[in-house]
Motif scaffolding. Structure first.
Motif: not given
Length: 150
Positions: A29-32, A42-49
């Motif tokens: 997930l790429v978000t500001s 959850p496992s397997g989900v990464e958030t990049i700010y």
């Protein structure tokens, strides 16, 4: 293979995460930073700010995506770049961007921007419906199976 989500205004993140986890496909997930959350994913989900700049998420996604990855965005410019890179690109309302429809979508965006610039009012997007959610879920499942079979 990965799934990249232009996540700031994406109303189907829950569907993406659920369906991708069922198939063991990583989601990014790429978000500001303006949408920062301490909530654990959850496992397997990464958030990049990324910075709140207009195309910051787009640039990050294009820097990460590889041929065969899946991108979910409502941004026609990002969709165009993803298609050129050989990615599967979906809109959250349940349609797939293709080399056959992207030029028309970009042209429509351009004409609407020019109309607004000259003082005319243009219609905004229609409200997101439960039918849109189901349409997206079905299309997303098809796209995942295509990713796995390539």
């Amino acid at each position: 293979m990965n799934i990249y989500v232009d996540a700031d205004a994406c109303p189907v993140k829950d569907i993406i995460i659920s369906e991708a986890r069922n198939e063991g496909i990583p989601v990014v997930l790429v978000t500001s930073f303006s949408h920062f959350s301490n909530a654990e994913q959850p496992s397997g989900v990464e958030t990049i700010y990324v910075d709140s700049g207009a195309e910051a998420a787009d640039y990050r996604i294009m820097g990460l995506a590889r041929t065969g990855d899946l991108i979910v965005t409502q941004d026609y410019g990002l969709a165009s770049l993803g298609l050129a890179k050989g990615c599967i690109v979906l809109h959250h309302k349940g349609y797939r961007y293709t080399n056959g429809n992207i030029d028309e979508l970009l042209q429509s965006r351009y004409l609407s921007a020019m109309a607004r610039k000259s003082g005319k009012r243009t219609k905004g997007p229609k409200p997101f419906t439960e039918e849109d959610r189901e349409k997206f879920r079905n299309l997303f499942r098809i796209a995942i199976s295509q990713m796995e079979n390539s």
